[in-house]
Design a protein around this motif. Sequence first.
Motif, mmCIF file in Angstrom:
data_model
loop_
_atom_site.group_PDB
_atom_site.id
_atom_site.type_symbol
_atom_site.label_atom_id
_atom_site.label_comp_id
_atom_site.label_asym_id
_atom_site.label_seq_id
_atom_site.Cartn_x
_atom_site.Cartn_y
_atom_site.Cartn_z
ATOM 1 N N ARG A 1 0.836 -1.194 0.000
ATOM 2 C CA ARG A 1 0.000 0.000 0.000
ATOM 3 C C ARG A 1 0.868 1.240 0.000
ATOM 4 O O ARG A 1 1.997 1.224 0.475
ATOM 5 N N ARG A 2 0.316 2.307 -0.518
ATOM 6 C CA ARG A 2 1.021 3.573 -0.520
ATOM 7 C C ARG A 2 1.334 3.987 0.921
ATOM 8 O O ARG A 2 0.484 3.927 1.807
ATOM 9 N N GLY A 3 2.590 4.370 1.162
ATOM 10 C CA GLY A 3 3.012 4.778 2.490
ATOM 11 C C GLY A 3 3.516 3.631 3.346
ATOM 12 O O GLY A 3 4.030 3.862 4.439
ATOM 13 N N TYR A 4 3.397 2.409 2.861
ATOM 14 C CA TYR A 4 3.856 1.242 3.607
ATOM 15 C C TYR A 4 5.145 0.691 2.983
ATOM 16 O O TYR A 4 5.577 1.136 1.928
ATOM 17 N N THR A 5 5.753 -0.271 3.655
ATOM 18 C CA THR A 5 7.053 -0.788 3.204
ATOM 19 C C THR A 5 7.046 -2.300 3.079
ATOM 20 O O THR A 5 6.205 -2.996 3.648
ATOM 21 N N SER B 1 8.912 8.028 -8.095
ATOM 22 C CA SER B 1 7.627 8.661 -7.807
ATOM 23 C C SER B 1 6.591 7.623 -7.380
ATOM 24 O O SER B 1 5.565 7.969 -6.775
ATOM 25 N N VAL B 2 6.859 6.351 -7.684
ATOM 26 C CA VAL B 2 5.961 5.263 -7.304
ATOM 27 C C VAL B 2 6.484 4.520 -6.072
ATOM 28 O O VAL B 2 5.757 4.269 -5.113
ATOM 29 N N ALA B 3 7.782 4.178 -6.096
ATOM 30 C CA ALA B 3 8.369 3.441 -4.979
ATOM 31 C C ALA B 3 9.846 3.785 -4.865
ATOM 32 O O ALA B 3 10.547 3.904 -5.865
ATOM 33 N N GLY C 1 6.260 2.423 -0.645
ATOM 34 C CA GLY C 1 5.289 2.837 -1.651
ATOM 35 C C GLY C 1 5.033 4.325 -1.546
ATOM 36 O O GLY C 1 4.627 4.816 -0.496
ATOM 37 N N VAL C 2 5.269 5.048 -2.627
ATOM 38 C CA VAL C 2 5.111 6.503 -2.632
ATOM 39 C C VAL C 2 3.768 6.902 -3.231
ATOM 40 O O VAL C 2 3.035 7.704 -2.677
ATOM 41 N N SER D 1 5.206 12.310 2.174
ATOM 42 C CA SER D 1 5.421 11.306 1.129
ATOM 43 C C SER D 1 4.286 11.283 0.110
ATOM 44 O O SER D 1 4.443 10.744 -0.972
ATOM 45 N N ALA D 2 3.166 11.830 0.461
ATOM 46 C CA ALA D 2 2.035 11.894 -0.470
ATOM 47 C C ALA D 2 1.269 13.184 -0.210
ATOM 48 O O ALA D 2 1.087 13.596 0.941
#
Length: 314
Positions: A169-173, A201-203, A212-213, A303-304
């Motif tokens: 997910r976006r913001g997760y690792t 820009s994506v990761a 995840g960016v 980050s987003a």
Amino acid sequence: GTFSGGLNTIKNDDRAELTINNGTFKNFYQATVQNHNIATINGGTYKAASDASSTGKETYGVYNCGCGDNIDLGTLTVTGGIFEGADYAIADVSSQPAIVNIFGGSFSGAKGAIVKGTNSNAIISIFGGVFDSDVQAYAADGYKAIQVTGDKYVATNKIALDKTSTRIRRGYTDTLKAIVEANGKTYDVADPITWASDKESVATVENGVVTGVDYGTATITATLGTTTGTPATQAEGDEVTGGDTVTGGDNTTTPSNTLKASCTVDVYKKSSSGSSSGGGGGSSAAKHGVTISDSKNGAVTASAAKAETGDKVI
């Protein structure tokens, strides 16, 4: 079978051709296998004595001596096996241009895995196997001796990642590891790895940790760079049984190369839990702007710029 010897357990002499398919071999001093002409070893356990110091002699798993034109070629091929020399797993003292090819197996010795005599003219080429010392000096063209966890070295021409694809997910690792395979086992790479993302820009990635960016797909690449190993050496004048002197040595060239592996990362949205509206329209999640309330000590960015409820924003 099980073979136990004194000076040499198995000796392959002038003009002879020897093939060993498995078995257990041990000795009291010098070598479990001494090869003069043509020998192929396909598996087995070769354990040289560890208490030979009282004899003043060194011990080896295999002692290779191509020492006579046409009759003692010193051709040695190893496809597998466990080689334990109290001093070295493999020792070569060939005065002839002997060919030694190692494709697999495990090699260990108190002084190192492989050693060449001062005047050895052998070309040792390693295509696979696990070694307890750096054997990059003998790696075949396109191959590398990669340090792995456990203070071992694996000879290979490829690396891999523990995942070929992952979804976050976006913001997760998520964390990736570089691995190599040898003798049917997998080892974690301990050598330095350079990580890169083709779409930051994506990761993004740092030390194998992928973040995840924004929504989309990116490719993460791990690159293992060039290293140059140093062959095992002995002090000048150290003598091995039979009068030959072993002081290390090197092949004419030291192969070097770069190995790469990649993983596809899909950064996805959080599943919507909202109810559908209208006569059949789908549900959608609301996005909210991300703001930073305090940045007294310098500029701060998120980050987003926008996130769904429950998204992690760094």
